[in-house]
Every structure is written in C-alpha cells, then in structure tokens.
Design a protein around this motif. Sequence first.
Motif, PDB file in Angstrom:
ATOM      1  N   GLY A 140       0.771  -1.238   0.000  1.00 30.30           N
ATOM      2  CA  GLY A 140       0.000   0.000   0.000  1.00 30.30           C
ATOM      3  C   GLY A 140       0.796   1.278   0.000  1.00 30.30           C
ATOM      4  O   GLY A 140       0.325   2.288  -0.508  1.00 30.30           O
ATOM      5  N   VAL A 141       2.004   1.253   0.584  1.00 32.02           N
ATOM      6  CA  VAL A 141       2.818   2.461   0.690  1.00 32.02           C
ATOM      7  C   VAL A 141       4.283   2.099   0.469  1.00 32.02           C
ATOM      8  O   VAL A 141       4.671   0.932   0.572  1.00 32.02           O
ATOM      9  N   ARG A 142       5.103   3.106   0.189  1.00 36.20           N
ATOM     10  CA  ARG A 142       6.546   2.915   0.129  1.00 36.20           C
ATOM     11  C   ARG A 142       7.060   2.735   1.559  1.00 36.20           C
ATOM     12  O   ARG A 142       6.798   3.561   2.425  1.00 36.20           O
ATOM     13  N   ALA A 143       7.792   1.653   1.802  1.00 35.71           N
ATOM     14  CA  ALA A 143       8.278   1.342   3.145  1.00 35.71           C
ATOM     15  C   ALA A 143       9.789   1.180   3.114  1.00 35.71           C
ATOM     16  O   ALA A 143      10.352   0.554   2.218  1.00 35.71           O
ATOM     17  N   LEU A 144      10.436   1.733   4.136  1.00 40.11           N
ATOM     18  CA  LEU A 144      11.892   1.684   4.237  1.00 40.11           C
ATOM     19  C   LEU A 144      12.326   1.062   5.551  1.00 40.11           C
ATOM     20  O   LEU A 144      11.669   1.222   6.583  1.00 40.11           O
ATOM     21  N   GLY A 145      13.441   0.343   5.496  1.00 38.51           N
ATOM     22  CA  GLY A 145      14.192  -0.008   6.690  1.00 38.51           C
ATOM     23  C   GLY A 145      15.411   0.891   6.743  1.00 38.51           C
ATOM     24  O   GLY A 145      15.815   1.472   5.724  1.00 38.51           O
ATOM     25  N   ASP A 151      29.541   5.636  16.291  1.00 35.54           N
ATOM     26  CA  ASP A 151      30.371   5.114  17.394  1.00 35.54           C
ATOM     27  C   ASP A 151      30.976   3.754  17.065  1.00 35.54           C
ATOM     28  O   ASP A 151      31.262   2.954  17.967  1.00 35.54           O
ATOM     29  N   GLY A 152      31.142   3.448  15.777  1.00 31.48           N
ATOM     30  CA  GLY A 152      31.743   2.186  15.387  1.00 31.48           C
ATOM     31  C   GLY A 152      30.818   0.989  15.468  1.00 31.48           C
ATOM     32  O   GLY A 152      31.268  -0.160  15.358  1.00 31.48           O
ATOM     33  N   VAL A 153      29.510   1.218  15.648  1.00 34.02           N
ATOM     34  CA  VAL A 153      28.542   0.122  15.727  1.00 34.02           C
ATOM     35  C   VAL A 153      27.391   0.387  14.770  1.00 34.02           C
ATOM     36  O   VAL A 153      27.197   1.511  14.296  1.00 34.02           O
ATOM     37  N   THR A 154      26.590  -0.669  14.516  1.00 37.30           N
ATOM     38  CA  THR A 154      25.505  -0.584  13.538  1.00 37.30           C
ATOM     39  C   THR A 154      24.214  -1.135  14.109  1.00 37.30           C
ATOM     40  O   THR A 154      24.174  -2.256  14.642  1.00 37.30           O
ATOM     41  N   LEU A 155      23.153  -0.348  13.988  1.00 35.57           N
ATOM     42  CA  LEU A 155      21.789  -0.754  14.304  1.00 35.57           C
ATOM     43  C   LEU A 155      21.024  -0.855  12.992  1.00 35.57           C
ATOM     44  O   LEU A 155      21.045   0.075  12.179  1.00 35.57           O
ATOM     45  N   ALA A 156      20.343  -1.979  12.769  1.00 36.97           N
ATOM     46  CA  ALA A 156      19.488  -2.149  11.596  1.00 36.97           C
ATOM     47  C   ALA A 156      18.041  -2.251  12.060  1.00 36.97           C
ATOM     48  O   ALA A 156      17.742  -2.995  13.000  1.00 36.97           O
ATOM     49  N   TYR A 157      17.160  -1.508  11.410  1.00 42.04           N
ATOM     50  CA  TYR A 157      15.732  -1.516  11.744  1.00 42.04           C
ATOM     51  C   TYR A 157      14.939  -1.844  10.492  1.00 42.04           C
ATOM     52  O   TYR A 157      15.044  -1.150   9.483  1.00 42.04           O
ATOM     53  N   PHE A 177      19.864  -6.072  15.316  1.00 42.01           N
ATOM     54  CA  PHE A 177      18.847  -6.061  14.264  1.00 42.01           C
ATOM     55  C   PHE A 177      17.487  -5.993  14.948  1.00 42.01           C
ATOM     56  O   PHE A 177      17.037  -6.962  15.564  1.00 42.01           O
ATOM     57  N   LEU A 178      16.839  -4.834  14.850  1.00 45.28           N
ATOM     58  CA  LEU A 178      15.486  -4.613  15.370  1.00 45.28           C
ATOM     59  C   LEU A 178      14.527  -4.966  14.244  1.00 45.28           C
ATOM     60  O   LEU A 178      14.402  -4.221  13.270  1.00 45.28           O
ATOM     61  N   CYS A 179      13.856  -6.109  14.384  1.00 49.35           N
ATOM     62  CA  CYS A 179      13.122  -6.649  13.236  1.00 49.35           C
ATOM     63  C   CYS A 179      11.677  -6.951  13.576  1.00 49.35           C
ATOM     64  O   CYS A 179      11.377  -7.529  14.628  1.00 49.35           O
ATOM     65  N   GLU A 180      10.811  -6.565  12.679  1.00 55.73           N
ATOM     66  CA  GLU A 180       9.392  -6.868  12.853  1.00 55.73           C
ATOM     67  C   GLU A 180       9.169  -8.375  12.872  1.00 55.73           C
ATOM     68  O   GLU A 180       9.842  -9.138  12.167  1.00 55.73           O
ATOM     69  N   ALA A 181       8.225  -8.804  13.730  1.00 60.12           N
ATOM     70  CA  ALA A 181       7.888 -10.222  13.878  1.00 60.12           C
ATOM     71  C   ALA A 181       6.393 -10.320  14.143  1.00 60.12           C
ATOM     72  O   ALA A 181       5.944 -10.815  15.171  1.00 60.12           O
ATOM     73  N   THR A 182       5.618  -9.841  13.186  1.00 60.53           N
ATOM     74  CA  THR A 182       4.175  -9.682  13.358  1.00 60.53           C
ATOM     75  C   THR A 182       3.472 -10.995  13.670  1.00 60.53           C
ATOM     76  O   THR A 182       2.547 -11.038  14.489  1.00 60.53           O
ATOM     77  N   TYR A 183       3.931 -12.080  13.043  1.00 61.26           N
ATOM     78  CA  TYR A 183       3.197 -13.339  13.070  1.00 61.26           C
ATOM     79  C   TYR A 183       3.927 -14.437  13.828  1.00 61.26           C
ATOM     80  O   TYR A 183       5.099 -14.295  14.194  1.00 61.26           O
ATOM     81  N   GLN A 184       3.229 -15.545  14.004  1.00 60.05           N
ATOM     82  CA  GLN A 184       3.820 -16.779  14.519  1.00 60.05           C
ATOM     83  C   GLN A 184       3.587 -17.901  13.505  1.00 60.05           C
ATOM     84  O   GLN A 184       2.919 -17.706  12.486  1.00 60.05           O
ATOM     85  N   ASN A 185       4.147 -19.064  13.782  1.00 59.79           N
ATOM     86  CA  ASN A 185       4.135 -20.139  12.790  1.00 59.79           C
ATOM     87  C   ASN A 185       2.736 -20.579  12.372  1.00 59.79           C
ATOM     88  O   ASN A 185       2.535 -21.013  11.236  1.00 59.79           O
TER      89      ASN A 185
END
Length: 250
Positions: A140-145, A151-157, A177-185
């Motif tokens: 539905g929309v343009r989505a970005l991560g 400080d020499g470190v990396t956060l990914a969202y 890595f901060l990652c969406e986990a909307t669902y379960q199996n």
Amino acid sequence: MKLTVLGSQGTWPGAGRECCGYVVTSGGFHLWMDAGTGTFARLQEHFPVGDVGAMLISHGHADHFLDMIPAFYALHYGAQGEPGLPFYSPEGFTDLASLLVSENGRNVMGEAYAFTLAEHGRVFEVGPFRVTPYEMTHIGVRALGYRIEADGVTLAYSGDTGPCDNAEDLARGADLFLCEATYQNDSELSFFHLSAEQAAVHAATSGAKRLVLTHITPNLDPGVSLEQASAAFDGAIDVAIPDDVWEVGS
C-alpha cells in the motif's frame, strides 16, 4: 549508541501499550524513529520534547507515524521545541498529515517539521548518525528499513516488511537487528509481514549479532514468538518491551 523502546506492538496497541516507536541516542543526540500511537507520551517520560534532534519514519501506515500529529501540536502551539525539526520519511503521507492540521490552507506542519524525502540507497547524515535507507517489501505504501551507524557500531531496523533480500542486506553484520515479527508459525502468513521465525532466519543469514523482535500483534504471546525465533537463530534474542534500553554492540 543506545536504543530505547517507546512502543513495540504491531498494527494496533493493546490495553496500556503503544504501537512502534524508538529512540536512538548517541552523544546526547536523540533520533525518534517511528512514532506509533502512544509513543509521544512515553517519549516525554525519558526527556523533554525539545531534546528530540530529528525524526525518522519508516512508512506511512498509521501505527508508525500517527504521533507525529500530537508532537506537532506540542512543537507549534506549545512552543516545546524549535521550528524546523528535521523529519525524514518516504513519500506518500506527510502531505496528507499536514492537511489535517492546516490553518486555512497554511501548511503549519511544514513549519514545525523540515520534511526530507528518504529513498532507497540515498545515504544521509543526521546528528552523529550515518543512515542508509533500504526499500522493504510491504503493501500500500513505500516502506523503508534503516541502517544506522555511529560510534563504530551498527543498528538495523526493518520497519514493516515481508521476506526479502533487502532485509538481509540491511542487517548484514549489524550489531543489533530490530526486526518486525508480526506473526507466529500458525498465523496466516502474508508477503508483507514477517513471522518471528522468518525474522530469525533473516538475522541468521545476514550475520547479525543480536536480534530484537518487535511489531508483534497484541493478540499473540511474545514468549511463543521468542521460542520460535530461537529455533532459527543462535545469537542473542530479545522481545522489545517499552522502556527497554540496549547499548548497541554490548
């Protein structure tokens, strides 16, 4: 670099909770990342509104941007901060949000915020952060991560996404890595959101060091999500809870 959780529930907030929002901090600079329902109130429990250095929104679905409106009221009418707060986001929703609060056609939201378009692969710097946007697979929309370095470190969202190669590129070698986990199996899976196990597979494939699950819908047990993710990722795994704080890279 420090990550603070303001809210972490997906799509709608459960009783007494908030949708997604976070603060990334380095050197006293606070980057408010996603502004879901309820996150503006919780942000003020951590520091004054005027201490927000910039805003970064992943996409134009309401559970990720809605609190930009009460924040605008505080900035513009409450004089809680300086006008022209840097605001980075993909296209498609800031014009609509501005119309909701316009003054007889005057774009007052555009005075409170300095809107800047974020696009896939176009690196920018804000405060102490180097930010690289990645286009995600959503609906539905343009989505970005966002890949955020300081400080020499990396956060990914991840923002909101379904399974895609870009999500793995985004998280390649990330300290957190901060990652969406909307669902379960046993959920009815879709192409535009991830299950906890799918998030863990992306984390493992990308070589991320720590996985933090977020955007779990309120009707699901986060403990089950954590268990299912653990089957696919050997590194440290957490579930994002409001007021949690991580030192990225620790």
